[in-house]
Design a protein around this motif. Structure first.
Motif, PDB file in Angstrom:
ATOM      1  N   ILE A 235       0.955  -1.221  -0.157  1.00 38.05           N
ATOM      2  CA  ILE A 235       0.092  -0.098   0.124  1.00 38.05           C
ATOM      3  C   ILE A 235       0.902   1.396   0.095  1.00 38.05           C
TER       4      ILE A 235
ATOM      5  N   LEU B 287       0.778   5.137   0.697  1.00 40.74           N
ATOM      6  CA  LEU B 287      -0.080   5.852   1.402  1.00 40.74           C
ATOM      7  C   LEU B 287       0.596   7.683   1.230  1.00 40.74           C
TER       8      LEU B 287
ATOM      9  N   THR C  59       1.861   8.695   5.251  1.00 42.07           N
ATOM     10  CA  THR C  59       1.268   8.278   6.285  1.00 42.07           C
ATOM     11  C   THR C  59       1.748   6.953   6.633  1.00 42.07           C
ATOM     12  N   THR C  60       2.658   6.626   5.915  1.00 46.15           N
ATOM     13  CA  THR C  60       2.926   5.019   5.796  1.00 46.15           C
ATOM     14  C   THR C  60       3.424   4.653   7.373  1.00 46.15           C
TER      15      THR C  60
ATOM     16  N   ALA D 279       0.891   4.769  10.085  1.00 54.92           N
ATOM     17  CA  ALA D 279      -0.220   3.694   9.632  1.00 54.92           C
ATOM     18  C   ALA D 279       0.616   2.099  10.063  1.00 54.92           C
TER      19      ALA D 279
ATOM     20  N   ASP E 192       5.430   5.785   1.331  1.00 51.52           N
ATOM     21  CA  ASP E 192       5.106   6.779   1.142  1.00 51.52           C
ATOM     22  C   ASP E 192       5.019   7.023  -0.603  1.00 51.52           C
TER      23      ASP E 192
ATOM     24  N   LEU F  71      -8.390   7.035  -0.423  1.00 50.49           N
ATOM     25  CA  LEU F  71      -8.025   5.850   0.441  1.00 50.49           C
ATOM     26  C   LEU F  71      -9.256   5.346   0.847  1.00 50.49           C
TER      27      LEU F  71
ATOM     28  N   TYR G  47      -8.439   0.266  -1.367  1.00 49.83           N
ATOM     29  CA  TYR G  47      -7.374  -0.227  -0.576  1.00 49.83           C
ATOM     30  C   TYR G  47      -8.074  -1.153   0.499  1.00 49.83           C
TER      31      TYR G  47
ATOM     32  N   PHE H 283      -6.721   5.941   8.531  1.00 47.83           N
ATOM     33  CA  PHE H 283      -6.015   6.373   7.558  1.00 47.83           C
ATOM     34  C   PHE H 283      -7.051   6.130   6.337  1.00 47.83           C
TER      35      PHE H 283
ATOM     36  N   VAL I 260      -7.984   3.072   5.181  1.00 50.70           N
ATOM     37  CA  VAL I 260      -7.834   1.812   4.561  1.00 50.70           C
ATOM     38  C   VAL I 260      -9.073   0.818   5.224  1.00 50.70           C
TER      39      VAL I 260
END
Length: 143
Positions: free
Chosen positions: A9, A11, A14-15, A18, A68, A78, A83, A129, A131
Protein backbone atom coordinates in the motif's frame (compact mmCIF):
# COMPACT_ATOMS: atom_id res chain seq x y z
CA UNK A 1 14.27 -17.58 -1.61
CA UNK A 2 10.84 -18.96 -2.41
CA UNK A 3 8.25 -16.95 -4.30
CA UNK A 4 5.69 -15.05 -2.27
CA UNK A 5 3.09 -12.34 -2.56
CA UNK A 6 2.33 -9.53 -0.13
CA UNK A 7 -0.05 -6.62 0.05
CA UNK A 8 1.65 -3.31 -0.82
CA UNK A 9 0.00 0.00 0.00
CA UNK A 10 1.33 3.42 -1.00
CA UNK A 11 -0.02 5.98 1.45
CA UNK A 12 0.19 9.78 1.10
CA UNK A 13 2.97 10.45 3.61
CA UNK A 14 1.37 8.46 6.44
CA UNK A 15 2.98 5.06 5.93
CA UNK A 16 5.11 5.13 9.09
CA UNK A 17 2.17 6.15 11.27
CA UNK A 18 -0.17 3.62 9.64
CA UNK A 19 2.32 0.75 9.92
CA UNK A 20 3.02 1.59 13.57
CA UNK A 21 -0.73 1.65 14.23
CA UNK A 22 -1.28 -1.69 12.48
CA UNK A 23 1.66 -3.15 14.42
CA UNK A 24 0.08 -1.95 17.67
CA UNK A 25 -3.30 -3.50 16.79
CA UNK A 26 -2.14 -6.72 15.12
CA UNK A 27 1.32 -7.37 16.58
CA UNK A 28 3.98 -8.96 14.41
CA UNK A 29 7.37 -7.58 13.41
CA UNK A 30 7.72 -4.12 11.87
CA UNK A 31 10.59 -2.80 9.78
CA UNK A 32 10.57 0.77 8.44
CA UNK A 33 13.23 2.09 6.06
CA UNK A 34 13.25 5.81 5.34
CA UNK A 35 14.94 7.45 2.39
CA UNK A 36 17.33 9.11 4.83
CA UNK A 37 18.55 5.64 5.85
CA UNK A 38 19.69 4.88 2.30
CA UNK A 39 22.48 5.99 -0.04
CA UNK A 40 20.57 8.04 -2.59
CA UNK A 41 23.47 8.82 -4.92
CA UNK A 42 22.40 8.38 -8.50
CA UNK A 43 18.67 8.62 -7.80
CA UNK A 44 16.86 10.74 -10.41
CA UNK A 45 14.91 12.58 -7.69
CA UNK A 46 15.51 13.73 -4.12
CA UNK A 47 12.78 12.37 -1.82
CA UNK A 48 12.21 13.73 1.65
CA UNK A 49 14.66 11.87 3.92
CA UNK A 50 11.83 11.27 6.46
CA UNK A 51 9.56 9.65 3.84
CA UNK A 52 9.17 5.89 4.03
CA UNK A 53 10.93 4.10 1.19
CA UNK A 54 9.72 0.69 2.31
CA UNK A 55 8.00 -0.75 5.36
CA UNK A 56 7.10 -4.34 6.15
CA UNK A 57 4.78 -5.67 8.84
CA UNK A 58 5.25 -9.42 9.12
CA UNK A 59 2.36 -11.22 10.79
CA UNK A 60 1.91 -14.93 11.45
CA UNK A 61 -0.53 -15.20 8.54
CA UNK A 62 0.92 -12.77 6.02
CA UNK A 63 2.82 -9.62 5.19
CA UNK A 64 1.73 -6.02 4.65
CA UNK A 65 4.26 -3.82 2.85
CA UNK A 66 4.11 -0.20 1.85
CA UNK A 67 5.77 3.12 1.35
CA UNK A 68 4.99 6.80 1.06
CA UNK A 69 3.55 7.63 -2.34
CA UNK A 70 5.60 9.95 -4.49
CA UNK A 71 3.72 13.15 -5.31
CA UNK A 72 2.81 12.33 -8.89
CA UNK A 73 -0.26 14.56 -9.10
CA UNK A 74 -2.68 11.63 -8.95
CA UNK A 75 -5.57 11.64 -6.54
CA UNK A 76 -5.93 8.15 -5.11
CA UNK A 77 -8.79 8.12 -2.61
CA UNK A 78 -8.09 5.82 0.31
CA UNK A 79 -11.53 5.57 1.88
CA UNK A 80 -13.28 3.05 -0.28
CA UNK A 81 -12.70 -0.53 -1.27
CA UNK A 82 -9.67 -0.03 -3.55
CA UNK A 83 -7.38 -0.24 -0.53
CA UNK A 84 -8.74 -3.10 1.53
CA UNK A 85 -7.32 -5.92 3.57
CA UNK A 86 -9.09 -9.13 4.60
CA UNK A 87 -8.17 -10.52 8.00
CA UNK A 88 -9.42 -14.05 8.63
CA UNK A 89 -9.60 -14.43 12.39
CA UNK A 90 -9.38 -17.67 14.36
CA UNK A 91 -12.91 -17.06 15.59
CA UNK A 92 -15.59 -14.40 16.16
CA UNK A 93 -14.06 -13.26 19.46
CA UNK A 94 -10.70 -12.42 17.86
CA UNK A 95 -12.49 -10.67 14.99
CA UNK A 96 -14.55 -8.59 17.45
CA UNK A 97 -11.47 -7.67 19.48
CA UNK A 98 -9.48 -6.46 16.45
CA UNK A 99 -12.52 -4.73 14.94
CA UNK A 100 -13.01 -2.83 18.19
CA UNK A 101 -9.32 -1.87 18.42
CA UNK A 102 -9.58 -0.18 15.02
CA UNK A 103 -12.76 1.62 16.10
CA UNK A 104 -11.21 2.74 19.40
CA UNK A 105 -8.27 4.21 17.49
CA UNK A 106 -10.44 6.45 15.31
CA UNK A 107 -11.87 4.02 12.77
CA UNK A 108 -15.43 3.90 11.48
CA UNK A 109 -17.75 0.98 10.80
CA UNK A 110 -18.26 0.15 7.14
CA UNK A 111 -20.40 -2.93 7.81
CA UNK A 112 -21.14 -4.18 11.32
CA UNK A 113 -19.40 -7.39 12.33
CA UNK A 114 -22.28 -9.85 12.33
CA UNK A 115 -23.12 -13.40 11.48
CA UNK A 116 -23.27 -13.58 7.70
CA UNK A 117 -25.80 -15.45 5.54
CA UNK A 118 -23.14 -18.07 4.73
CA UNK A 119 -22.84 -18.93 8.45
CA UNK A 120 -19.56 -17.25 9.30
CA UNK A 121 -18.94 -13.77 10.68
CA UNK A 122 -18.08 -10.75 8.53
CA UNK A 123 -17.76 -7.00 8.91
CA UNK A 124 -15.68 -4.04 7.74
CA UNK A 125 -14.06 -1.12 9.47
CA UNK A 126 -12.22 1.82 7.92
CA UNK A 127 -9.15 2.66 9.98
CA UNK A 128 -8.19 6.28 10.69
CA UNK A 129 -6.07 6.27 7.51
CA UNK A 130 -9.03 5.35 5.31
CA UNK A 131 -7.95 1.75 4.67
CA UNK A 132 -10.79 -0.78 4.79
CA UNK A 133 -10.23 -3.82 6.98
CA UNK A 134 -12.62 -6.70 6.37
CA UNK A 135 -12.85 -9.24 9.17
CA UNK A 136 -14.02 -12.77 8.60
CA UNK A 137 -14.33 -15.72 10.97
CA UNK A 138 -15.91 -19.13 10.92
CA UNK A 139 -18.91 -19.53 13.19
CA UNK A 140 -17.59 -22.68 14.88
CA UNK A 141 -16.96 -20.73 18.09
CA UNK A 142 -20.50 -19.34 18.34
CA UNK A 143 -23.58 -20.80 16.70
Amino acid sequence: MTSSIATYIALPGTTAEAMEHWHEVLGGELEVIRYGDMDLQGMPFAPDPQSVAHATLTLPGGVISGGDAMDDGNDYPLTGTAYSLLYTAEGPEEARTLFQKFLDAGGTVGMPLEQAPWGGWYGTVFDRFGVMWAFSADSAEED
